[in-house]
Design a protein around this motif. Structure first.
Motif: not given
Length: 426
Positions: A252-271
């Motif tokens: 399940p660590v993979w799922s958590a890591a992907i979710f965290v990466a998704n959040t970080v990418l949205v925060v940094t790249l959306q604008v």
């Protein structure tokens, strides 16, 4: 096509509703991040309800909450802006109060609390988009909407981390978490209301006959496609954990890591991505988002064929492409709707768009979990085909962007005059 080439933080905050409104969004997102991921746990752990009953109550709350959207749209079209945003937050205060008042084993009161929370969650996106569309214009509006999404995702992620740290406290901690969430919603509502922003309907440009009501644009292809596009928002939370754990037997660590990466990418790249895409038409960008998402779904199909060894890593790599598609979609979809809508029916048009988004989010868990047992080809192939078809529908639908709402487009910080200026903003 006018583009936004520079990002000026202060001007971006002003275009997004001002400093107080930005703080309101942050506080509201923190509260939502603390409660939303753990509402199911609250029902099961604190109220001792079964998982199926809790899940059904939450789903019904989301779906029935969509019923409020026509009323929200009409309220926005009467000129209300910050008041509707504040109301969506106050409704969630009531939802949290009902949650705290629910005795153990009472599924009906829990369902009522979930319904009230659902009303607030469904009303907020349309109200927020209408407020930003009133303050900012042209491509400045697109960037402001993107900044709001990045800020909200940062708050959601931080709130979820705070909640996770509190889970060790058991039932008492979950109840305290709900109470803090209610206070956060109350504070956010007060800040949003203090902005005192509304639009003057009398200043909106009339159609050919001023005495006739302005019809909302149909956007049938766009709305239908948006239901399918919205599935991408649940892929990191539902589809990927399901595939990684049940099909690839990964940790399940993979799922958590992907979710965290998704959040970080949205925060940094959306604008930045939204600014980069501003050189193209919004409809073309939205169609491109569908192509990128479809490619990522096919990538997941290929990744799952690698099996237990390299499959999890491949899924994690492809998830970056999926997140990029999500960012492109989120940066163009709402912005396109705001320019398709005549000013007089902006609220109703945004409400209809939120109906399609909410419906897609509501049905996607059921569709994903129904397709997954039939194998990767059924799940990822089906999603890829439906999304590519939706992208085609978006690209071929007649472009009806309203020129008068596009006037004055320019970089963040430039001034732009358009019909329907806010009557007050502080």
């Amino acid at each position: 096509m006018a583009t936004t080439t520079k990002i000026r933080p202060r001007a971006l905050v002003r275009a997004s509703g001002g400093p107080r409104y930005a703080v309101a969004l942050t506080v509201d997102a923190l509260g939502t991040g603390m409660l939303r991921p753990f509402l199911l746990l609250y029902g099961v752990t604190v109220l001792r309800l079964s998982a199926p009953v809790t899940g059904i109550a939450m789903t019904v709350g989301v779906v029935v909450g969509l019923v409020c959207m026509p009323a929200v749209g009409r309220w926005l079209d009467r000129g209300a802006r910050s008041t509707v945003v504040a109301a969506s937050m106050l409704v969630r205060v009531l939802g949290v109060a009902l949650l705290l008042a629910t005795p153990a084993g009472d599924s009906w009161l829990f369902a009522t609390a979930a319904l009230v929370l659902g009303v607030g969650n469904q009303a907020w996106p349309a109200a927020h988009a209408a407020l930003v569309a009133t303050v900012a214009h042209g491509r400045e509006r697109d960037t402001a909407l993107a900044a709001g999404r990045a800020l909200r995702n940062a708050g959601l992620g931080t709130g979820a981390l705070l909640a996770t740290a509190c889970l060790a406290g058991g039932t008492t901690a979950l109840q305290a978490l709900a109470a803090v969430t209610g206070l956060a919603y109350l504070a956010a509502a007060g800040l949003a209301w203090s902005v005192h922003l509304r639009a003057d309907p009398a200043a909106f440009p009339a159609g050919d006959r001023a005495d006739e009501p302005t019809p909302a644009p149909r956007m049938r292809a766009l709305l239908a496609a948006n239901v399918v596009y919205a599935f991408c928002l649940n892929v990191p939370e539902i589809a990927l954990p399901l595939v990684l754990v049940t099909q690839l037997h990964a940790s399940p660590v993979w799922s958590a890591a992907i979710f965290v990466a998704n959040t970080v990418l949205v925060v940094t790249l959306q604008v930045p991505v939204t600014v980069l895409m501003s050189r193209f038409s919004r409809r073309s960008v939205l169609a491109l988002a569908g192509v990128v998402l479809s490619a990522s779904y096919l990538g997941f199909l290929a990744a799952t064929s690698l099996g237990h060894g390299w499959g999890a890593l491949a899924v994690a790599v492809v998830s970056v492409v999926c997140t990029l598609g999500e960012i492109i979609y989120a940066g163009s979809a709402t912005a396109l709707v705001t320019v398709l809508a005549p000013a007089r029916v902006l609220g109703r048009t945004l409400a209809r768009f939120q109906l399609s988004t909410g419906f897609g989010l509501a049905v996607s868990p059921a569709v994903i979990t129904a397709l997954a047992p039939h194998g990767p080809a059924a799940l990822w192939g089906g999603l890829a085909g439906a999304t590519l078809l939706s992208a085609t529908a978006v690209a071929t639908e007649k472009d009806q962007e309203t020129p008068i709402r596009e006037s004055g487009a320019g970089p963040i910080g430039s001034s732009a005059a358009t019909a329907g200026e806010p009557s007050a903003v502080s």
